[in-house]
Enzyme design. Structure first.
Site, PDB file in Angstrom:
ATOM      1  CE  LYS A 193      12.844  29.618 -40.768  1.00  0.00           C
ATOM      2  NZ  LYS A 193      13.391  30.416 -42.219  1.00  0.00           N
ATOM      3  CD  GLU A 269       4.237  39.138 -30.192  1.00  0.00           C
ATOM      4  OE1 GLU A 269       3.535  39.293 -30.490  1.00  0.00           O
ATOM      5  OE2 GLU A 269       5.184  39.286 -29.572  1.00  0.00           O
ATOM      6  CB  CYS A 304       0.777  40.861 -36.977  1.00  0.00           C
ATOM      7  SG  CYS A 304       2.489  41.875 -36.580  1.00  0.00           S
ATOM      8  CD  GLU A 405      -2.646  37.218 -40.337  1.00  0.00           C
ATOM      9  OE1 GLU A 405      -2.272  36.476 -40.757  1.00  0.00           O
ATOM     10  OE2 GLU A 405      -1.743  38.596 -39.816  1.00  0.00           O
TER      11      GLU A 405
HETATM   12  P1  NAD Z   1       4.904  31.556 -41.821  1.00  0.00           P
HETATM   13  O1  NAD Z   1       4.175  31.619 -40.319  1.00  0.00           O
HETATM   14  O2  NAD Z   1       4.470  31.449 -42.988  1.00  0.00           O
HETATM   15  O3  NAD Z   1       6.420  31.559 -41.122  1.00  0.00           O
HETATM   16  C1  NAD Z   1       7.166  32.334 -40.636  1.00  0.00           C
HETATM   17  C2  NAD Z   1       8.635  31.570 -40.390  1.00  0.00           C
HETATM   18  O4  NAD Z   1       8.126  30.238 -39.399  1.00  0.00           O
HETATM   19  C3  NAD Z   1       9.162  31.293 -41.699  1.00  0.00           C
HETATM   20  O5  NAD Z   1      10.448  32.069 -41.255  1.00  0.00           O
HETATM   21  C4  NAD Z   1       9.031  30.208 -41.960  1.00  0.00           C
HETATM   22  O6  NAD Z   1      10.143  30.009 -42.715  1.00  0.00           O
HETATM   23  C5  NAD Z   1       8.701  29.569 -40.908  1.00  0.00           C
HETATM   24  N1  NAD Z   1       7.760  28.043 -40.761  1.00  0.00           N
HETATM   25  C6  NAD Z   1       7.409  27.986 -41.613  1.00  0.00           C
HETATM   26  N2  NAD Z   1       7.275  26.607 -41.437  1.00  0.00           N
HETATM   27  C7  NAD Z   1       7.269  25.764 -39.671  1.00  0.00           C
HETATM   28  C8  NAD Z   1       7.566  25.022 -39.390  1.00  0.00           C
HETATM   29  N3  NAD Z   1       6.997  23.991 -39.557  1.00  0.00           N
HETATM   30  N4  NAD Z   1       8.208  25.749 -38.238  1.00  0.00           N
HETATM   31  C9  NAD Z   1       9.096  26.237 -37.684  1.00  0.00           C
HETATM   32  N5  NAD Z   1       8.990  27.274 -38.354  1.00  0.00           N
HETATM   33  C10 NAD Z   1       8.158  27.447 -39.519  1.00  0.00           C
HETATM   34  O7  NAD Z   1       4.678  33.038 -41.828  1.00  0.00           O
HETATM   35  P2  NAD Z   1       5.070  34.041 -42.874  1.00  0.00           P
HETATM   36  O8  NAD Z   1       3.665  34.165 -43.929  1.00  0.00           O
HETATM   37  O9  NAD Z   1       5.695  34.328 -43.207  1.00  0.00           O
HETATM   38  O10 NAD Z   1       4.142  35.525 -41.629  1.00  0.00           O
HETATM   39  C11 NAD Z   1       3.330  36.208 -41.589  1.00  0.00           C
HETATM   40  C12 NAD Z   1       2.161  35.954 -40.149  1.00  0.00           C
HETATM   41  O11 NAD Z   1       3.034  36.778 -39.681  1.00  0.00           O
HETATM   42  C13 NAD Z   1       1.404  36.348 -40.438  1.00  0.00           C
HETATM   43  O12 NAD Z   1      -0.102  35.948 -40.147  1.00  0.00           O
HETATM   44  C14 NAD Z   1       1.458  38.105 -39.398  1.00  0.00           C
HETATM   45  O13 NAD Z   1       0.123  38.349 -39.168  1.00  0.00           O
HETATM   46  C15 NAD Z   1       2.199  37.161 -39.023  1.00  0.00           C
HETATM   47  N6  NAD Z   1       3.038  38.306 -38.021  1.00  0.00           N
HETATM   48  C16 NAD Z   1       3.101  38.157 -36.820  1.00  0.00           C
HETATM   49  C17 NAD Z   1       3.496  39.129 -36.220  1.00  0.00           C
HETATM   50  C18 NAD Z   1       3.322  39.340 -34.308  1.00  0.00           C
HETATM   51  O14 NAD Z   1       4.045  40.751 -34.174  1.00  0.00           O
HETATM   52  N7  NAD Z   1       2.200  39.229 -33.839  1.00  0.00           N
HETATM   53  C19 NAD Z   1       4.144  40.670 -36.761  1.00  0.00           C
HETATM   54  C20 NAD Z   1       4.764  40.001 -37.989  1.00  0.00           C
HETATM   55  C21 NAD Z   1       4.228  38.656 -38.827  1.00  0.00           C
END
Ligand code: NAD
Length: 501
Positions: A193, A269, A304, A405
């Site tokens: 997804k 992550e 991230c 962040e």
């Molecule tokens: P997000 O948490 O909003 O969404 C991530 C994914 O989760 C999306 O596919 C979203 O549709 C899905 N999602 C949203 N709500 C959900 C729920 N209740 N249950 C299950 N899935 C759900 O994050 P984002 O805004 O897409 O990405 C940015 C974030 O990702 C930042 O905090 C960044 O630090 C983090 N990130 C971490 C890493 C790492 O390796 N540590 C790498 C890249 C990004």
């Protein structure tokens, strides 16, 4: 589409591909949604709608999980000779390479990153991670355990089963590949997804895989959609594991969904606010300046592990501050396909507003704005989500701009003079993803690396990555590791078998 093709041809190909309705890939077929609605995909460089996606319903999630479960139980993929499975992974890598320009085009249109970043960074690494894990299919041994006489005890590793892979929008294909490749190498079946902001490249990748790679039906499934789709996947009792990359707040929802359903295993992550410490005896000042800037601002600061808190020893502080500002001021925000642009557009409107809100907070908190600090709307950028790279100096580590962040091109520069104090400030964060330090002193390098509470520490070069090295954070930056041999643990379950002789 060939790699050297012109920008107009790339756009023309994309317009034609985007004009057709996008579906879900379930059980080896492209299918319509049952009850899902439609979401628009927007080009962040123009603010214009470029495509429509399905926001998959609970029923769609159910169908995808059932297909993955069926394929897992049929075990065609699991029983495939290991070296044949390795060939499947290599074919995936070859297919990604063959369609690199198309995939990079969609990544750029949907995410807003520079085409050069998508083509030169994201795509080659996406292919290479499949190559890397192809090599593991026949090398992940179990143990013969030394136990008392009269018994034999050995362990075997089995696939976990159905894995839900949920990824964010910053490296849409690459971060999915970090999960897909080890999951498939260990013979699991998967439901992917992507983020609703950046699903196009994954849809195209599944089209390519369905045409170019011979996988049994149901081994790979794709559902598009947002939070409700992700949550349905995390709550599904038919899913054995969720591997999630995204924000810390959503990661906590994922854990709750697992706890409230079947206690599926969860890898996380999550976010970061990583420190980068420049000591007085930094070995190569020019390189440290160059690298600290690049690691922070490449991919428009949507990474991230980027070093968003730059701690600089007072002896180099003024130089660092002015060099960061000089570089930020020279940036050209603009059309990500234009080779003269040096920074693309932030991925979405929500993200644009969040970054601008934090810039205002930084000003209110009394940090000194020395570069950027505003949206870039000049010329054809008027409707795009462009933000000037922003540098705040004289930041206090307790300020919100140093604690939260932001996930955009906003750097906080903080002066220090004492090792203990800087380590204390670096660790004063809810996050613990990565950290950097620069020193000539080998004792200090190892001493400080040991004291930094972060999953990855970079000494004398911020940002080193290799598929063989584990990637992941401590504290609220997550659980478990992506990449390397450690990722294979996450996609297998270990069984202990006893024999009485
Ligand atoms: P997000 O948490 O909003 O969404 C991530 C994914 O989760 C999306 O596919 C979203 O549709 C899905 N999602 C949203 N709500 C959900 C729920 N209740 N249950 C299950 N899935 C759900 O994050 P984002 O805004 O897409 O990405 C940015 C974030 O990702 C930042 O905090 C960044 O630090 C983090 N990130 C971490 C890493 C790492 O390796 N540590 C790498 C890249 C990004």
């Amino acid at each position: 589409m060939q790699s050297m093709i012109s920008t107009d041809a790339k756009r023309e190909w994309a317009a034609s591909w985007l004009s057709t309705d996008k579906k879900l890939y379930i059980g080896g077929q492209w299918v319509d949604s049952e009850g899902g609605d439609v979401e628009e995909s927007i080009n962040p460089a123009t603010g214009k709608i470029i495509g429509k996606l399905i926001n998959a319903s609970e029923k769609d999630v159910d169908r995808a999980v059932a297909a993955a479960r069926g394929a897992h139980e049929k075990a065609e993929f699991r029983r495939m000779p290991r070296r044949e499975r390795a060939k499947v992974l290599r074919r995936i890598a070859e297919a990604i390479d063959k369609y690199r320009a198309e995939l990079a085009t969609l990544e750029t249109l949907d995410n807003g990153k520079l085409y050069s970043e998508a083509y030169q960074d994201d795509l080659p690494e996406t292919a290479e991670v499949f190559e890397y894990y192809a090599g593991w299919t026949d090398k992940f041994y179990s143990d013969n355990v030394p136990v008392d006489d009269g018994f034999i005890n050995y362990t075997v590793r089995e696939p976990v089963g159905v894995c839900g892979l949920i990824v964010p929008w910053n490296f849409p294909l690459l971060l999915a590949a970090w999960k897909m490749a080890p999951a498939l190498a260990m013979a699991n079946t998967i439901v992917v997804k992507p983020s609703p902001f950046t699903s196009l490249s994954m849809i195209r990748l599944f089209e390519i895989l369905s045409e170019e790679v011979d996988l049994p039906a149901g081994v790979i499934n794709l559902i598009t959609g947002g939070a409700s789709t992700g949550q349905a996947l995390c709550e599904h009792r038919g899913v054995n594991k969720v591997s999630f990359t995204g924000s810390t707040a959503t990661g906590k929802h994922v854990v709750r969904s697992s706890a409230d359903s079947n206690l599926k295993s969860v890898s996380l992550e999550l976010g970061g606010k990583s420190p980068n410490i420049i000591f007085d005896d930094v070995p190569d000042l020019e390189f440290a300046i160059e690298r600290s800037y690049y690691a922070m601002f490449c991919h428009k600061g949507e990474k991230c592990s980027e070093p968003t808190r730059l701690f600089v020893h007072k002896n180099h502080y003024d130089r660092f501050v002015s060099e960061m500002a000089k570089r930020a001021d020279a940036v050209v925000c603009g059309d990500p396909f234009d080779p003269t642009s040096t920074q693309g557009a932030q991925c979405n409107d929500e993200q644009l507003k969040k970054i601008l809100r934090y810039i205002s907070i930084g000003k209110e908190e009394g940090a000194k704005l020395i570069a950027g600090g505003e949206r870039d709307t000049k010329g054809s950028n008027a409707n795009g989500y462009f933000v000037r790279p922003t540098v705040f100096a004289d930041v206090d580590n307790k300020m919100k701009i140093a604690q939260d962040e932001i996930f955009g091109p906003v750097l906080a520069v903080i002066p220090f003079s004492d090792e203990d104090h800087v380590v204390e400030m670096a660790n004063d964060s809810m996050y613990g993803l990565a950290a950097g330090l620069w020193t000539r002193d080998i004792s200090r390098a190892h001493r400080v690396a040991g004291r930094l509470d972060a999953g990855m520490v970079f000494i004398n070069r911020y940002g080193c990555y290799d598929f063989a090295s584990p990637f992941g954070g401590f504290k609220e930056s997550g659980w478990g590791k992506d990449m390397a041999i450690q990722s294979l643990d996450a996609y297998t379950k270990l069984k202990s078998i006893w024999v009485k002789l």
